[in-house]
Motif scaffolding. Sequence first.
Motif, mmCIF file in Angstrom:
data_model
loop_
_atom_site.group_PDB
_atom_site.id
_atom_site.type_symbol
_atom_site.label_atom_id
_atom_site.label_comp_id
_atom_site.label_asym_id
_atom_site.label_seq_id
_atom_site.Cartn_x
_atom_site.Cartn_y
_atom_site.Cartn_z
ATOM 1 N N GLU A 115 0.304 4.773 4.323
ATOM 2 C CA GLU A 115 -0.930 5.539 4.071
ATOM 3 C C GLU A 115 -0.465 6.673 2.979
ATOM 4 O O GLU A 115 -0.159 7.698 3.433
ATOM 5 C CB GLU A 115 -1.564 6.124 5.287
ATOM 6 C CG GLU A 115 -2.310 4.958 6.119
ATOM 7 C CD GLU A 115 -3.214 5.636 7.151
ATOM 8 O OE1 GLU A 115 -3.852 6.602 6.720
ATOM 9 O OE2 GLU A 115 -3.307 5.159 8.066
ATOM 10 N N HIS A 116 -0.187 6.142 1.673
ATOM 11 C CA HIS A 116 0.382 7.161 0.780
ATOM 12 C C HIS A 116 -0.623 8.142 0.036
ATOM 13 O O HIS A 116 -0.506 9.117 -0.549
ATOM 14 C CB HIS A 116 1.338 6.507 -0.357
ATOM 15 C CG HIS A 116 2.221 5.697 0.207
ATOM 16 N ND1 HIS A 116 3.469 6.668 0.534
ATOM 17 C CD2 HIS A 116 2.773 4.506 0.356
ATOM 18 C CE1 HIS A 116 4.315 5.827 1.056
ATOM 19 N NE2 HIS A 116 3.921 4.488 0.721
ATOM 20 N N TRP A 117 -1.960 7.687 -0.006
ATOM 21 C CA TRP A 117 -3.061 8.329 -0.885
ATOM 22 C C TRP A 117 -3.952 8.968 -0.099
ATOM 23 O O TRP A 117 -5.071 8.371 0.606
ATOM 24 C CB TRP A 117 -3.668 7.130 -1.641
ATOM 25 C CG TRP A 117 -2.622 6.540 -2.445
ATOM 26 C CD1 TRP A 117 -2.038 6.840 -3.477
ATOM 27 C CD2 TRP A 117 -1.805 5.329 -1.869
ATOM 28 N NE1 TRP A 117 -1.068 6.007 -4.005
ATOM 29 C CE2 TRP A 117 -1.025 5.126 -3.015
ATOM 30 C CE3 TRP A 117 -2.057 4.370 -0.835
ATOM 31 C CZ2 TRP A 117 -0.184 3.749 -2.886
ATOM 32 C CZ3 TRP A 117 -1.173 3.128 -1.105
ATOM 33 C CH2 TRP A 117 -0.385 2.932 -1.894
ATOM 34 N N PRO A 118 -3.956 10.376 0.289
ATOM 35 C CA PRO A 118 -4.974 11.353 0.909
ATOM 36 C C PRO A 118 -6.528 10.840 0.504
ATOM 37 O O PRO A 118 -7.342 10.984 1.100
ATOM 38 C CB PRO A 118 -4.642 12.671 0.615
ATOM 39 C CG PRO A 118 -2.972 12.476 0.477
ATOM 40 C CD PRO A 118 -2.875 11.105 -0.380
ATOM 41 N N ARG A 119 -6.542 10.605 -0.959
ATOM 42 C CA ARG A 119 -8.084 10.329 -1.290
ATOM 43 C C ARG A 119 -8.603 8.957 -1.058
ATOM 44 O O ARG A 119 -9.651 8.689 -1.282
ATOM 45 C CB ARG A 119 -8.129 10.543 -2.993
ATOM 46 C CG ARG A 119 -7.237 9.441 -3.748
ATOM 47 C CD ARG A 119 -7.139 9.778 -5.293
ATOM 48 N NE ARG A 119 -6.556 8.711 -5.919
ATOM 49 C CZ ARG A 119 -5.301 8.593 -6.013
ATOM 50 N NH1 ARG A 119 -4.579 9.256 -5.453
ATOM 51 N NH2 ARG A 119 -4.788 7.424 -6.899
ATOM 52 N N HIS A 120 -7.655 8.020 -0.413
ATOM 53 C CA HIS A 120 -8.028 7.009 0.025
ATOM 54 C C HIS A 120 -7.746 6.772 1.550
ATOM 55 O O HIS A 120 -6.571 5.837 1.786
ATOM 56 C CB HIS A 120 -7.316 5.717 -0.870
ATOM 57 C CG HIS A 120 -7.853 5.737 -2.058
ATOM 58 N ND1 HIS A 120 -9.433 5.288 -2.590
ATOM 59 C CD2 HIS A 120 -7.438 5.794 -3.353
ATOM 60 C CE1 HIS A 120 -9.349 5.644 -3.933
ATOM 61 N NE2 HIS A 120 -8.274 5.870 -4.423
ATOM 62 N N PRO A 121 -8.124 7.204 2.411
ATOM 63 C CA PRO A 121 -7.773 7.341 3.869
ATOM 64 C C PRO A 121 -7.806 6.031 4.491
ATOM 65 O O PRO A 121 -8.585 5.374 4.227
ATOM 66 C CB PRO A 121 -8.419 8.334 4.460
ATOM 67 C CG PRO A 121 -9.828 8.434 3.636
ATOM 68 C CD PRO A 121 -9.319 8.383 2.159
ATOM 69 N N GLY A 122 -6.724 5.470 5.270
ATOM 70 C CA GLY A 122 -6.514 4.207 5.829
ATOM 71 C C GLY A 122 -6.221 3.199 5.054
ATOM 72 O O GLY A 122 -5.626 1.940 5.302
ATOM 73 N N ASP A 168 -6.919 -2.453 3.017
ATOM 74 C CA ASP A 168 -7.714 -1.718 3.909
ATOM 75 C C ASP A 168 -7.855 -2.636 5.338
ATOM 76 O O ASP A 168 -8.917 -3.446 5.240
ATOM 77 C CB ASP A 168 -9.117 -1.359 3.335
ATOM 78 C CG ASP A 168 -10.103 -0.505 4.079
ATOM 79 O OD1 ASP A 168 -9.550 -0.222 5.376
ATOM 80 O OD2 ASP A 168 -11.102 0.171 3.820
#
Length: 237
Positions: free
Chosen positions: A35-42, A59
Amino acid sequence: MCTVAVSFEPSSPVPILVLAVRDELLMRPWEPPAEHWPRHPGLLGGIDLVAGGTWLAVDPAARRAAFVLNGRGRLAPEHGRRSRGELPLLAAAGQPIPADLRTFDPFYLITADLTGAVMLGWDGDTRTETALPEGYTVIVNSGDDPAEPRAAHLLAALRATPRPDPAVNWGTWPSLAAGEGIDRTDPRALILRHTFGDDLRYGSSSITLLALSPDLVRYDFAPVPDEPGHAPLTRIA
């Protein structure tokens, strides 16, 4: 060149199976799926450390995945050009793809969920959208091109082997994904290695096997070893 093979069988308990190989400049830095992208959780996927995007995003909660391949056609203007690595993140997160694609170089974006898979194409001038049919489809940098040697060989191999049940194991797919012993410079080879005049190496950097069903998400990943042979898979989800 990258390769994505999609098996869509709507009557199967596992309707979506994917075998995917990423090709890239081998010196380009990246990190394995997480999960590298905080703006795309999950969202799960390997991160490209140059542009911050990915070529494949999953996802698990939504049972949705997206993959981007470089296409052919007119390049975007250098000023304002956006990374194609943004696109799988948007698609896997269920967010809209920009209506104006002129800031992106040509690409094929495949989005898959339990209802099937759709391929969005952009050649620098024209946007296309195609629902992938039932059965097997192999996409390369020329799109759904069954005459391309790599695609033709993989398509024949997939059709000649039983479709795996990933709740049990992947069957013969890990062997297919590892290259089947075909020389890495052969036009049919799924796993590539090319050396250019200044020793800049290009080739296959990672393998993904993915399954989506109402009861199962299985996402297995392996970096491609320098020497031909077995590529041990790690379960990501």
